[in-house]
Every structure is written in C-alpha cells, then in structure tokens.
Write an enzyme that holds these catalytic residues in place. Sequence first.
Site: not given
Ligand code: SAH
Length: 465
Positions: A248, A270, A383
């Site tokens: 992703d 995505k 998100m």
């Molecule tokens: N499965 C992922 C989340 C996916 S949804 C998890 O467990 O982290 C995607 C959202 O995750 C993004 O829009 C943001 O809000 C958050 N996100 C993921 N990685 C991030 C990062 N390194 N810094 C800030 N937000 C992050």
Amino acid sequence: MDFLPVFLDIRAQPCLVIGGGDVAARKTALLLRAGAQVTVLSPLLVPAFDEYLANGKVAHRAARFRAEDVTRYAVVIAATDDETVNREVAAAAKALRIPVNVVDQPALCSFILPSIIDRSPLIVAVSSGGASPVLARLLRARLETLIPAGYGGLAALVGSFRDQVKARFKPAERRRFWERVLQGPIAELSFSGRDQDARKALQQAIDDPRLTVHGGEVYLVGGGPGDPDLLTFRALRLMQQADVVVYDRLVSSSVLDLVRRDAERIYAGKERASHALPQEDINHLLVRLAKEGKRVLRLKGGDPFIFGRGGEEIETLMDEGIPFQVVPGITAASGCASYAGIPLTHRDYSQSVVFVTGHLKDGSMNLNWPALAQPRQTIVFYMGLVGIDILCRELVAHGLPAKMPAALIQQGTTPQQRVLTGDLATLPQIVHQAKVKAPTLIIVGEVVRLREQLKWFEPASLGVL
Ligand code: SAH
C-alpha cells in the site's frame, strides 16, 4: 581456524569439574544440560550446588585436587581461582588426552566452550577463540533475536519425519519440500506451539505434496507506521522470504527496502479517491498470485486488522482455500503517540481510548458522537484530515469543550514526522494554514497536554531519527 568446532555427545558420561564456586556451578549446570554424570571436586561448595546435590544429580568429592584424580573422564573442566591447580589439571588431563577446559585461560585449554543459543535439538555456538568472550556473547544476543524461540520444536518435528520424506521424494524435490515446510504455514504452526496441528499438516503435505511443493500462500503483514525498527521479527522474516509483495501507499520506503531484493513488487495504491486498485481486484490478485505457487506478501501500513481491510482480504483467501497467515503490526495510534510524546491513556486524564475512522462517506461522517464526546477519554481519528471541520464541530456540539487539546501527527515515526497541537476550536485552521497532508493521525484529549512534559523523549529531538 584456531579451533575445530564439534558437538560432543557426553550423555551418561562421567565428567569432572574441579572447583566449588559460582563459575564451577555454571559449568556443572551446562554439563548436566547435556546429560553428563558430573563429579565435583572441591573442599567446599557454594549454595548454587545445593539443588544438584539434593536431587542426586552431582557427586561431590570434598578434597583438594591431585593429579591422580584425573582418570577415565570424558571431559574435565578446571574452574578454580588457583592458577597452580588449574595448570596441574590441564597437564594431568592432556597427559591422558582427555579434553580439558580451564575457565578464562585459553592457553591451558584443549577445548573452549562457546556461547550458545539453545533451541535444542538445534544449537548455535559462537566462539571468538578465546580472544573476546564478551564479543561472542554480544553476537549471541543478536542471533537470539533472529532465531525464533520455536526453532527447537520445529527441528524436533522435522527430524521425526526425515526418513519418511527421504523415501517419498527425489533429492531435488526433497530440498524444495523442506524449504517450503520450514518457511511456511507448517513452521508457523509449530512456532505458535500448535505441535499436533503442525504434525498433522506435515503428514498431509507428504501424502499430497501438490500444495507444499507447488502451492503458494499469502502473508498478510502489518508493516507498522513507518520506522522500520518497529517491525516485528515475524514480519521481517516473512518479508525476506516472499516471492512477490503487494503493498500500500502507507508502507514507508525504508520498510519496503527490507523486502527480499529479488521479490516482484506490485503497488496496490489506496490514495484517497484514486484507489490504484479497487479492493476487489486486490483480493483476486492475491488469490491469483498464490495459485501460481508464489509466496505472496501483502504488506500493509500499521496493523492489517485496524482500518486495514485485512478481514476482507482473508475472507477471499479462505473462500479459495489459500493458506495464509496474519502478522500484527504497530498501528499508527501507538506509533505516532509514542513518537510524539503523548500517552494514549493516563490515570489522571484518560481511562479509555477509542480508535475511530474519520473517513468521509458521501461528504458526511456518520459516527456515534455522544459515545465519542465522553470525559476522560482519548479519541484517535484515522483518516480524519479531510473531515477535520466536521469532526471538531460535532465533538463540541456533543459536549466536549472547545478548548479540549488536540494534536495532528503527520507521517508519524518517520524522519518527516510533524506534530502540531491546538484544540478543537483551532485545529481546522491549523490544518489549512500549515498545509497538513496525509497520512495524518488526530489525537483528541487531555493527554495531549502531557506532550509538553514528555517532549524530550521524542526520538527526533534526540537526533535518533
Ligand atoms: N492499518 C493502518 C491504518 C490504515 S488507515 C494502521 O493500523 O495504522 C490510514 C490512516 O492511518 C491514515 O489516514 C492516517 O490517519 C493513519 N496513519 C497511518 N500511518 C500513519 C503515520 N505514519 N502517521 C500518521 N498517520 C498515519
């Protein structure tokens, strides 16, 4: 090479330890682990020996050492702090060609004891040839972290099937068979302690090797929020054995760099509103690749089961009978909170934390606002950037103070991490003014205040990142 590495069978063999201190006790313990019959020669013994003496594992001769004491032993170890005695032991043993070790005096030894990683029956031995035992121990510690704790169980399992497999397959097939078994779901079953299931699966694989020798599988792996140091050992192991990776946008390039170099890379995208591949296509892509016999790494940001649609992907795999495993990852909330110095809960400020998606559907955010706008609760929005105006407005409308602290963490845990703080009234403006971009996590709650106190913990401020 100064020494020849060998593994000695001393089960039920008489062995002699000279000395009664703690070092002697440790050497005795080691010999006992290998099944030896140990005699300890020393006028006095430290309490560490009590247990061995009580259960009859060790014979004690309370006497001073004399050269005649060295007789038909398989191994002799001198662990006294008397240099003259140590020399005499070494000389007596060498005269009879009995392997002898003198603790901390490599020059007197005919064999030295390595640092060991014990996953019996699998044993890894590390030696610096006596040059630096500390270096050997440090190396051992590094290897410990690389070798799954369950390797011993796996080796024992595989050992009991060796003859059967030898009879069933030609040499080339056999190698491939074992490679698949040792790196696939059967190994993982064994690592997770499900020995009977692993045994059954191995028998099945021998009876019907189509799947094992030719079949593929899928690893649904959480790649964490960005910093490669936050990967799990299992994630790294599977990343290094994949034939193809489907990843992703959220997966950071430094994490992706750790995937096996010659693995094929497929970007599944995505980006908001411009999904590179619709979810359904991703599900089918995984099935197709696995059916081609590939080990497919489905690499996701954070944790696959937290807003990662991992559930949907495994449903398709299950429908198609593709073997798979899911590896958790550090989710953005944990990673970003730690790296920004914001504890998600705190006994004085917050007793609960909720993870919620702020993803807009048809321009609106249909959430249980009264449940979210609770006192002493931390809310983490994934998100939530595009809907920031709505989420701040709704939280205030449902009872949270406009002054409730809130933080934005952009690209958390990466070298580009940015943390901006404000409150529910000012957050939308901050997003627009500071041009905050995805991926960004939003944390709302009193705990955000603690950031000021904890800030110096932030790895970035320590110059680590
Ligand atoms: N499965 C992922 C989340 C996916 S949804 C998890 O467990 O982290 C995607 C959202 O995750 C993004 O829009 C943001 O809000 C958050 N996100 C993921 N990685 C991030 C990062 N390194 N810094 C800030 N937000 C992050």
